[in-house]
Scaffold this active site. Structure first.
Site, short mmCIF file in Angstrom:
data_model
loop_
_atom_site.label_atom_id
_atom_site.label_comp_id
_atom_site.label_asym_id
_atom_site.label_seq_id
_atom_site.Cartn_x
_atom_site.Cartn_y
_atom_site.Cartn_z
CE LYS A 111 -1.82 1.53 4.06
NZ LYS A 111 -1.49 2.92 4.38
CG ASN A 112 2.17 2.78 3.54
OD1 ASN A 112 1.03 3.11 3.23
ND2 ASN A 112 2.52 2.54 4.80
NE ARG A 150 -1.63 12.01 8.28
CZ ARG A 150 -1.77 13.18 8.86
NH1 ARG A 150 -2.88 13.50 9.45
NH2 ARG A 150 -0.76 14.04 8.87
CB CYS A 158 -5.12 10.55 12.01
SG CYS A 158 -3.61 9.65 12.18
N PRO A 197 1.92 16.41 11.87
CG PRO A 197 3.65 17.63 12.87
CD PRO A 197 2.84 16.37 13.00
CG ASP A 216 6.74 20.39 10.62
OD1 ASP A 216 6.06 19.37 10.82
OD2 ASP A 216 7.91 20.51 11.05
CG ASP A 222 3.05 1.18 9.58
OD1 ASP A 222 2.53 1.97 10.39
OD2 ASP A 222 3.35 1.51 8.42
CB ILE A 236 7.22 6.32 14.80
CG1 ILE A 236 8.42 5.36 14.66
CG2 ILE A 236 7.02 7.13 13.52
CD1 ILE A 236 9.75 6.00 14.39
NE ARG A 265 -7.19 4.25 5.21
CZ ARG A 265 -6.34 5.01 5.89
NH1 ARG A 265 -6.55 5.25 7.15
NH2 ARG A 265 -5.28 5.54 5.30
N1 EPU Z 1 6.42 14.38 11.30
C1 EPU Z 1 6.49 15.72 11.60
N2 EPU Z 1 6.42 16.63 10.58
C2 EPU Z 1 6.28 16.25 9.28
C3 EPU Z 1 6.21 14.89 8.97
C4 EPU Z 1 6.29 13.97 10.01
O1 EPU Z 1 6.61 16.12 12.78
O2 EPU Z 1 6.23 17.12 8.41
C5 EPU Z 1 6.51 13.36 12.37
C6 EPU Z 1 5.24 12.53 12.51
O3 EPU Z 1 4.27 13.21 13.31
C7 EPU Z 1 5.76 11.27 13.15
C8 EPU Z 1 7.14 11.11 12.49
O4 EPU Z 1 7.47 12.40 11.99
O5 EPU Z 1 5.92 11.45 14.52
C9 EPU Z 1 7.22 10.12 11.35
O6 EPU Z 1 6.08 10.25 10.50
P1 EPU Z 1 6.14 10.01 8.92
O7 EPU Z 1 6.06 11.34 8.25
O8 EPU Z 1 7.30 9.15 8.60
O9 EPU Z 1 4.79 9.23 8.67
P2 EPU Z 1 3.90 9.34 7.38
O10 EPU Z 1 4.76 9.61 6.22
O11 EPU Z 1 2.76 10.25 7.63
C10 EPU Z 1 4.08 6.83 6.68
C11 EPU Z 1 3.13 5.69 6.43
C12 EPU Z 1 2.54 5.24 7.77
C13 EPU Z 1 3.69 4.80 8.67
C14 EPU Z 1 4.69 5.95 8.83
C15 EPU Z 1 5.94 5.58 9.64
C16 EPU Z 1 2.34 6.12 4.20
C17 EPU Z 1 1.23 6.50 3.31
N3 EPU Z 1 2.08 6.12 5.51
O12 EPU Z 1 3.31 7.87 7.28
O13 EPU Z 1 1.71 4.12 7.48
O14 EPU Z 1 3.20 4.45 9.94
O15 EPU Z 1 5.13 6.40 7.54
O16 EPU Z 1 6.59 4.52 9.05
O17 EPU Z 1 3.42 5.78 3.73
C18 EPU Z 1 -0.05 2.59 7.83
O18 EPU Z 1 0.23 2.07 6.74
O19 EPU Z 1 -0.85 2.06 8.66
C19 EPU Z 1 0.57 3.86 8.22
C20 EPU Z 1 0.09 4.65 9.17
#
Ligand code: EPU
Length: 433
Positions: free
Chosen positions: A22-23, A92, A116, A122, A124, A306, A328, A398
């Site tokens: 998926k990801n 998201r 969520c 965020p 940012d 995950d 995380i 999902r």
């Molecule tokens: N974070 C920030 N600012 C940002 C981006 C991230 O503070 O701009 C923080 C997040 O709040 C979190 C950490 O950085 O504490 C890592 O988050 P990340 O951005 O890596 O997560 P994501 O990209 O939103 C993806 C996967 C998630 C998976 C996470 C961590 C996708 C579509 N989603 O989310 O998948 O848990 O990486 O590996 O790739 C799932 O499949 O169930 C799922 C939630």
């Protein structure tokens, strides 16, 4: 709405093949926006999130045709540069259109994803990285409005390795003028798959799978001549293996890649499972009684967040006290309260949960808060004595293709029935079918 009814206590046996990740599929579908023309993708998982992504691309002006796991997409024309609230709040990952739209048409409006169940989450870092390439953003009416002329290569350091943040900036940088260097980039295999897909379109990227990415911008990208096969889903694979472990079963997942799951397989072995691998398959044999273990989530190649919920379910029936540390996301223990309803012994303090294994869990009605929490409840139900009802299973749709049929093929007593279905004869018939 539907619910799952599961009668646990049966060892799972047999083999099943891994779906596409998926990801990886979501960013790769969105990355097709960077190269005008007709794209073909293979091994795309049939999931609610895939359909949401195709619907978002459709609104942008890019129609698609789905034939099982094959998808054709026509990105010749961008008619609309917006990801609206009704789609972003469902998924998201919609925020990933920001980088490609800015790079291709110089403007994008994306609804700001709210928090969520698992945390504030965020974006940012996405915005700061794109700003480093020359984009400018304004927030109004809950929407981020981005504008850019031709993006310019730059050096940017992420504050933390973010998966979709790295993907968004990477997708913008491939069409920027000059060289971009991204430090502290995330290293997840799904980013490597996206990067290799972009290379197949003509992008120039070095350092995939490391924390420093160097991207030499090119003036245009074009669709590849062959269909791109999405890499196997390591989290789905891991979920089936934990289901085998907790039921004392013997399950082989085929069409997967053990090198994607090194940290997960090590933990299964520590828990007393026998793990056998070939280059494309993983077999997990659960022991009579699982051993307690310590799980600490980290960015890849560490233990994945995950898989945290699924291993908490495993710890619930292991021998002795286990520790689960979530590094995380700040709120990813919501499944603990549901597992307590099944007789688990879990004490959560901050980001650490202490789980004292019990002799057996008992079936109960439980409710899922997010995708992986739902998977954990299904695993707990498969191990439990008696009947469990898992509500709010739209989360599972999902991220797990055909979950009910696939678990049934391994011998699980599981059925999907309507949420309001109380009639015992109907439920029995569905379980027996
Ligand atoms: N974070 C920030 N600012 C940002 C981006 C991230 O503070 O701009 C923080 C997040 O709040 C979190 C950490 O950085 O504490 C890592 O988050 P990340 O951005 O890596 O997560 P994501 O990209 O939103 C993806 C996967 C998630 C998976 C996470 C961590 C996708 C579509 N989603 O989310 O998948 O848990 O990486 O590996 O790739 C799932 O499949 O169930 C799922 C939630």
């Amino acid at each position: 709405m539907d619910k799952l009814v599961i009668e646990g206590g049966r060892p799972l046996h047999g083999s099943l093949s891994a779906s596409g990740a998926k990801n990886a599929a979501l960013p790769i579908l969105i990355a097709t926006l960077l190269a005008p023309g007709e794209h073909r993708l293979a091994n795309v998982p049939e999931l609610a999130d895939t359909l949401s992504t195709l619907s978002l691309l459709g609104r942008i002006g890019c129609p698609s045709l789905v034939d099982g796991h094959d998808v054709r997409l026509d990105t010749s024309r961008i008619a609309f540069n917006e990801a609206p609230y009704d789609l972003v709040r469902k998924m998201r990952a919609s925020v990933l259109v920001l980088g490609p739209l800015l790079a291709r048409v110089g403007e994008a409006r994306v609804s700001l994803p709210g928090g969520c169940a698992i945390g504030v989450r965020p974006i940012d870092q996405h915005l700061r990285g794109l700003e480093a390439l020359g984009a400018r953003f304004e927030l109004s009416g809950g929407y981020i409005h981005g504008r850019a002329g031709r993006l310019r290569g730059a050096t940017f350091q992420f504050d933390m390795p973010t998966v979709t943040g790295t993907e968004n900036v990477l997708m913008a940088a491939v069409l920027a003028d000059g060289t971009t260097t991204l430090h502290n980039a995330a290293r997840e295999p799904e980013i490597v798959d996206l990067g290799n897909f972009l290379i197949s379109l003509g992008a120039r990227i070095e350092g995939l799978g490391t924390s420093t990415l160097v991207i030499e911008g090119v003036s245009r990208l074009s669709p590849a001549s062959r269909p791109w096969p999405i890499l196997p889903d390591r989290i789905e694979t891991g979920t089936w293996l934990v289901a085998a472990a907790v039921t004392g079963g013997d399950v082989t997942v085929t069409d997967t890649d053990p090198t994607l799951l090194t940290a997960v397989l090590a933990k299964l072995e520590q828990a007393g499972c026998t793990v056998e691998t070939t280059p494309t398959s993983i077999r997990c044999i659960g022991p009579e009684r699982l051993k307690a273990l310590k799980v600490i989530t980290e960015p890849h190649p560490g233990f994945p967040t995950d898989m945290q919920a699924q291993f908490m379910a495993l710890a619930c029936v292991a021998d002795g006290p286990s520790t689960v540390v979530e590094n995380i996301f700040e709120n990813r223990f919501l499944h603990a309260a549901e597992l307590l309803r099944m007789g688990a012994r879990i004490d959560t303090r901050g980001n650490t949960a202490t789980v004292v294994g019990v002799d057996h869990l008992e079936g109960a009605a439980v409710m899922a808060s997010d995708l992986r929490a739902s998977a954990a409840l299904v695993i707990a139900a498969l191990a439990a004595q008696g009947r469990t009802e898992v509500l709010r299973i739209y989360h599972l749709d999902r991220g797990y293709e055909d979950l009910t049929a696939r678990l049934r093929s391994l011998g699980a007593r599981i059925a999907r029935v309507s949420d309001h279905e109380q009639d015992e004869a109907t439920i029995q018939a569905a379980l027996d079918a």
